[in-house]
Enzyme design. Sequence first.
Site, PDB file in Angstrom:
ATOM      1  N   ASN A  64     -13.260   5.425   5.355  1.00 62.70           N
ATOM      2  CA  ASN A  64     -12.835   6.279   4.310  1.00 62.70           C
ATOM      3  C   ASN A  64     -13.854   6.530   3.176  1.00 62.70           C
ATOM      4  O   ASN A  64     -14.006   5.730   2.491  1.00 62.70           O
ATOM      5  CB  ASN A  64     -11.563   5.567   3.593  1.00 62.70           C
ATOM      6  N   TRP A  65     -14.234   7.734   3.310  1.00 60.75           N
ATOM      7  CA  TRP A  65     -15.375   7.965   2.394  1.00 60.75           C
ATOM      8  C   TRP A  65     -15.165   8.127   0.993  1.00 60.75           C
ATOM      9  O   TRP A  65     -16.089   8.501   0.284  1.00 60.75           O
ATOM     10  CB  TRP A  65     -16.283   9.131   3.079  1.00 60.75           C
ATOM     11  N   LYS A  66     -13.645   8.381   0.845  1.00 57.86           N
ATOM     12  CA  LYS A  66     -13.091   8.763  -0.460  1.00 57.86           C
ATOM     13  C   LYS A  66     -14.010  10.116  -0.797  1.00 57.86           C
ATOM     14  O   LYS A  66     -14.225  10.750  -0.014  1.00 57.86           O
ATOM     15  CB  LYS A  66     -13.299   7.615  -1.436  1.00 57.86           C
ATOM     16  N   HIS A  85      -2.493   5.926   1.006  1.00 57.65           N
ATOM     17  CA  HIS A  85      -3.562   5.346   0.525  1.00 57.65           C
ATOM     18  C   HIS A  85      -2.913   4.786  -0.940  1.00 57.65           C
ATOM     19  O   HIS A  85      -2.625   5.584  -1.989  1.00 57.65           O
ATOM     20  CB  HIS A  85      -4.915   5.972   0.290  1.00 57.65           C
ATOM     21  N   GLU A 141      -4.641   4.264  -3.391  1.00 58.78           N
ATOM     22  CA  GLU A 141      -5.258   5.216  -4.614  1.00 58.78           C
ATOM     23  C   GLU A 141      -4.473   6.333  -4.591  1.00 58.78           C
ATOM     24  O   GLU A 141      -3.985   7.098  -6.013  1.00 58.78           O
ATOM     25  CB  GLU A 141      -6.806   5.640  -4.533  1.00 58.78           C
ATOM     26  N   GLU A 161      -3.382  -3.031   3.277  1.00 61.51           N
ATOM     27  CA  GLU A 161      -4.278  -2.833   2.203  1.00 61.51           C
ATOM     28  C   GLU A 161      -3.999  -3.447   1.025  1.00 61.51           C
ATOM     29  O   GLU A 161      -3.419  -2.890   0.381  1.00 61.51           O
ATOM     30  CB  GLU A 161      -4.952  -1.452   2.061  1.00 61.51           C
ATOM     31  N   GLY A 167     -11.877  -2.262  -3.338  1.00 58.20           N
ATOM     32  CA  GLY A 167     -12.975  -1.762  -4.079  1.00 58.20           C
ATOM     33  C   GLY A 167     -13.304  -2.959  -5.070  1.00 58.20           C
ATOM     34  O   GLY A 167     -14.071  -2.826  -5.829  1.00 58.20           O
ATOM     35  N   SER A 176     -12.369  -4.208   0.823  1.00 58.61           N
ATOM     36  CA  SER A 176     -13.576  -5.114   0.812  1.00 58.61           C
ATOM     37  C   SER A 176     -13.795  -5.817   2.079  1.00 58.61           C
ATOM     38  O   SER A 176     -14.401  -6.592   1.968  1.00 58.61           O
ATOM     39  CB  SER A 176     -13.477  -6.178  -0.431  1.00 58.61           C
ATOM     40  N   GLY A 219     -13.681   1.308   3.150  1.00 57.68           N
ATOM     41  CA  GLY A 219     -14.257   2.200   2.014  1.00 57.68           C
ATOM     42  C   GLY A 219     -15.878   2.080   1.620  1.00 57.68           C
ATOM     43  O   GLY A 219     -16.531   2.743   2.466  1.00 57.68           O
ATOM     44  N   GLY A 220     -16.046   1.226   0.778  1.00 60.26           N
ATOM     45  CA  GLY A 220     -17.445   1.022   0.309  1.00 60.26           C
ATOM     46  C   GLY A 220     -18.340   0.889   1.350  1.00 60.26           C
ATOM     47  O   GLY A 220     -19.377   1.908   1.581  1.00 60.26           O
TER      48      GLY A 220
HETATM   49  C1  PEP Z   1     -10.132   1.558   1.010  1.00 67.62           C
HETATM   50  O1  PEP Z   1     -10.154   2.611   0.095  1.00 67.62           O
HETATM   51  O2  PEP Z   1      -9.327   1.980   2.122  1.00 67.62           O
HETATM   52  C2  PEP Z   1     -10.963   0.430   0.985  1.00 67.62           C
HETATM   53  C3  PEP Z   1     -10.391  -0.640   1.842  1.00 67.62           C
HETATM   54  O3  PEP Z   1     -11.941   0.205   0.295  1.00 67.62           O
HETATM   55  P1  PEP Z   1     -13.011  -0.898   0.134  1.00 67.62           P
HETATM   56  O4  PEP Z   1     -13.352  -1.232   1.542  1.00 67.62           O
HETATM   57  O5  PEP Z   1     -14.124  -0.247  -0.681  1.00 67.62           O
HETATM   58  O6  PEP Z   1     -12.336  -1.951  -0.493  1.00 67.62           O
END
Ligand code: PEP
Length: 257
Positions: free
Chosen positions: A10-12, A97, A99, A169, A175, A214, A235-236
């Site tokens: 997920n590049w956000k 999600h 967010e 999640e 994040g 994470s 994500g990141g």
């Molecule tokens: C996400 O936003 O779905 C996610 C898992 O982010 P991160 O890996 O950065 O925690």
Amino acid sequence: MQRRYLVAGNWKMNGSYGANAALIASLKQRAGEYDAVEIVVCPPAVYLESVGRELADSPLLLGAQDLNEQATPGAFTGEILGAMLAEVGCRYVIVGHSERRALYGETDLRGAEKFAAAQAARLIPILCVGETLEERKNGSTESVLQRQLEAVIEACGIAAFANAVLAYEPVWAIGTGHTASPEQAQAVHAFLRSELAKRDAIIADSLRILYGGSVKADNAAQLFAGADVDGGLIGGAALKAADFLAICLAAQKSSRS
Ligand code: PEP
């Protein structure tokens, strides 16, 4: 049931033509080595078409980060219809999600509507569920997850999960660098699967449940070792080719197939 591992990035709200091309080029060089893993990239909507073109001759699949809950086109300024995502080559779409829930007021019901809209457009929804830190601390993790899941089961029926992916999640892990322990992740995944199994054991057994929060190159293998963990939503670490590929490699090595 052999469930094929899935790793979705997920590049956000990150990317540019140049950065995307460089990232995809690096992923394509190695993606063929991870044949036991389905790998999906979810760039921002504006880049779906160009990234989709770059993925064309590779096993990598395209996913979107969100869609509108309508099933037909209309006057919804700024919104994107599932059929449009399918037309530009998306196979998957992230739904619910945290967010979107926290920053844009997306309710359980809206998530369920989006889940239905995704399937109506022949997209595979990746439904995100997860508790906040406060909810975990006050012992309501399971009831929160039940509520989030129930909204979709009620609206779409259990059969809809035959063509979907679930992502656990924990909000407190997204994040933040604080990942769930492999034991915490496995316990919740087993709980989610058992909740679905109460409705339909075969669908529950075949459903892929991803862990997200994470996930990094150095913790992916432990997290993916859980019997009910079928990959990750990243994500990141999805923004750096070396990190994302290392996570894909961890999934490949964990593959039960
Ligand atoms: C996400 O936003 O779905 C996610 C898992 O982010 P991160 O890996 O950065 O925690």
